[in-house]
Design a protein around this motif. Structure first.
Motif, PDB file in Angstrom:
ATOM      1  N   LYS A 145       0.855  -1.171   0.000  1.00  0.00           N
ATOM      2  CA  LYS A 145       0.000   0.000   0.000  1.00  0.00           C
ATOM      3  C   LYS A 145       0.901   1.234   0.000  1.00  0.00           C
ATOM      4  O   LYS A 145       1.917   1.277   0.665  1.00  0.00           O
ATOM      5  N   VAL A 146       0.498   2.211  -0.779  1.00  0.00           N
ATOM      6  CA  VAL A 146       1.306   3.409  -0.944  1.00  0.00           C
ATOM      7  C   VAL A 146       0.481   4.615  -0.520  1.00  0.00           C
ATOM      8  O   VAL A 146      -0.672   4.767  -0.928  1.00  0.00           O
ATOM      9  N   LEU A 147       1.061   5.466   0.285  1.00  0.00           N
ATOM     10  CA  LEU A 147       0.441   6.722   0.663  1.00  0.00           C
ATOM     11  C   LEU A 147       1.139   7.814  -0.132  1.00  0.00           C
ATOM     12  O   LEU A 147       2.353   7.968  -0.074  1.00  0.00           O
ATOM     13  N   LEU A 148       0.355   8.549  -0.886  1.00  0.00           N
ATOM     14  CA  LEU A 148       0.905   9.574  -1.750  1.00  0.00           C
ATOM     15  C   LEU A 148       0.489  10.938  -1.208  1.00  0.00           C
ATOM     16  O   LEU A 148      -0.696  11.207  -1.043  1.00  0.00           O
ATOM     17  N   VAL A 149       1.463  11.771  -0.966  1.00  0.00           N
ATOM     18  CA  VAL A 149       1.209  13.114  -0.459  1.00  0.00           C
ATOM     19  C   VAL A 149       1.573  14.096  -1.566  1.00  0.00           C
ATOM     20  O   VAL A 149       2.669  14.040  -2.110  1.00  0.00           O
ATOM     21  N   THR A 150       0.622  14.975  -1.882  1.00  0.00           N
ATOM     22  CA  THR A 150       0.855  15.940  -2.951  1.00  0.00           C
ATOM     23  C   THR A 150       0.071  17.218  -2.669  1.00  0.00           C
ATOM     24  O   THR A 150      -0.683  17.311  -1.715  1.00  0.00           O
ATOM     25  N   THR A 151       0.245  18.174  -3.531  1.00  0.00           N
ATOM     26  CA  THR A 151      -0.529  19.414  -3.425  1.00  0.00           C
ATOM     27  C   THR A 151      -1.679  19.358  -4.379  1.00  0.00           C
ATOM     28  O   THR A 151      -1.769  18.487  -5.257  1.00  0.00           O
ATOM     29  N   GLU A 152      -2.603  20.306  -4.259  1.00  0.00           N
ATOM     30  CA  GLU A 152      -3.826  20.320  -5.079  1.00  0.00           C
ATOM     31  C   GLU A 152      -3.529  20.461  -6.574  1.00  0.00           C
ATOM     32  O   GLU A 152      -4.240  19.907  -7.389  1.00  0.00           O
ATOM     33  N   GLU A 153      -2.506  21.174  -6.925  1.00  0.00           N
ATOM     34  CA  GLU A 153      -2.229  21.414  -8.340  1.00  0.00           C
ATOM     35  C   GLU A 153      -1.744  20.157  -9.066  1.00  0.00           C
ATOM     36  O   GLU A 153      -1.878  20.035 -10.276  1.00  0.00           O
ATOM     37  N   TYR A 154      -1.223  19.187  -8.340  1.00  0.00           N
ATOM     38  CA  TYR A 154      -0.736  17.960  -8.972  1.00  0.00           C
ATOM     39  C   TYR A 154      -1.728  16.794  -8.877  1.00  0.00           C
ATOM     40  O   TYR A 154      -1.468  15.719  -9.418  1.00  0.00           O
ATOM     41  N   ILE A 155      -2.857  16.984  -8.227  1.00  0.00           N
ATOM     42  CA  ILE A 155      -3.834  15.906  -8.069  1.00  0.00           C
ATOM     43  C   ILE A 155      -4.362  15.425  -9.407  1.00  0.00           C
ATOM     44  O   ILE A 155      -4.494  14.239  -9.637  1.00  0.00           O
ATOM     45  N   GLU A 156      -4.662  16.337 -10.290  1.00  0.00           N
ATOM     46  CA  GLU A 156      -5.227  15.962 -11.588  1.00  0.00           C
ATOM     47  C   GLU A 156      -4.226  15.155 -12.434  1.00  0.00           C
ATOM     48  O   GLU A 156      -4.632  14.314 -13.219  1.00  0.00           O
ATOM     49  N   LYS A 157      -2.957  15.385 -12.252  1.00  0.00           N
ATOM     50  CA  LYS A 157      -1.934  14.679 -13.016  1.00  0.00           C
ATOM     51  C   LYS A 157      -1.751  13.245 -12.530  1.00  0.00           C
ATOM     52  O   LYS A 157      -1.258  12.403 -13.259  1.00  0.00           O
ATOM     53  N   LEU A 158      -2.148  12.981 -11.305  1.00  0.00           N
ATOM     54  CA  LEU A 158      -1.982  11.638 -10.762  1.00  0.00           C
ATOM     55  C   LEU A 158      -3.166  10.805 -11.157  1.00  0.00           C
ATOM     56  O   LEU A 158      -3.170   9.685 -11.414  1.00  0.00           O
TER      57      LEU A 158
END
Length: 158
Positions: A145-158
């Motif tokens: 299981k992977v926990l991915l931490v990012t900002t709002e601007e990169y959410i769409e790219k994931l």
């Protein structure tokens, strides 16, 4: 962790070989039943043909390891791999029948129906097995299981 992955791959490969053998047996039995309206007319040579098919299938699976990349193949790639597998089995089986000089005792209609049924049944079984393994690995406690931490601007790219 490495031994766990090897154990899972071993179980997966042997399960696929067993599924392939079951599909071959069902295909051969169904083709024979359709051609002769039952299995009462099966002679010893027909059982030898069945064992010959299983032998070729097991050798093909162990020597070429054709099920190794089953999770990386899509639906169409899986169908192509199964068609190649069936053609290889048909060629090897035809050669075996020729070597044993039993061509006149073997029905070509059974051979043709067997090949078509093998493609259909093996394809359905492989797709079903892949879906089962996806569900199993998804809910397994051993899955990563992977926990991915990012900002709002990169959410769409994931």
């Amino acid at each position: 962790m490495g031994s766990f992955n090897r154990k899972n791959n071993l179980i997966q490969n042997y399960s696929l070989i067993a599924i392939d053998i079951i599909c071959l047996l069902v295909s051969y039995g169904l083709a024979f039943w359709i051609r002769y309206r039952g299995t009462e007319q099966m002679e010893q040579v027909d059982y030898v043909f069945c064992l010959l098919i299983i032998l070729f299938a097991v050798l093909y699976s162990f020597l070429l390891d054709w099920n190794h990349f089953i999770f990386k193949r899509g639906y169409f790639s899986e169908l192509i791999a199964i068609i190649k597998y069936t053609i290889s089995l048909a060629i090897a089986f035809g050669f075996g029948v020729f070597i044993m000089r039993q061509g006149e005792n073997f029905s070509r209609l059974v051979f043709g129906m067997f090949s078509v049924f093998t493609v259909v049944f093996t394809y359905i079984a492989h797709i079903g097995f892949k879906k089962y393994l996806f569900l199993f690995y998804k809910k397994s406690s051993n899955s990563e299981k992977v926990l991915l931490v990012t900002t709002e601007e990169y959410i769409e790219k994931l």
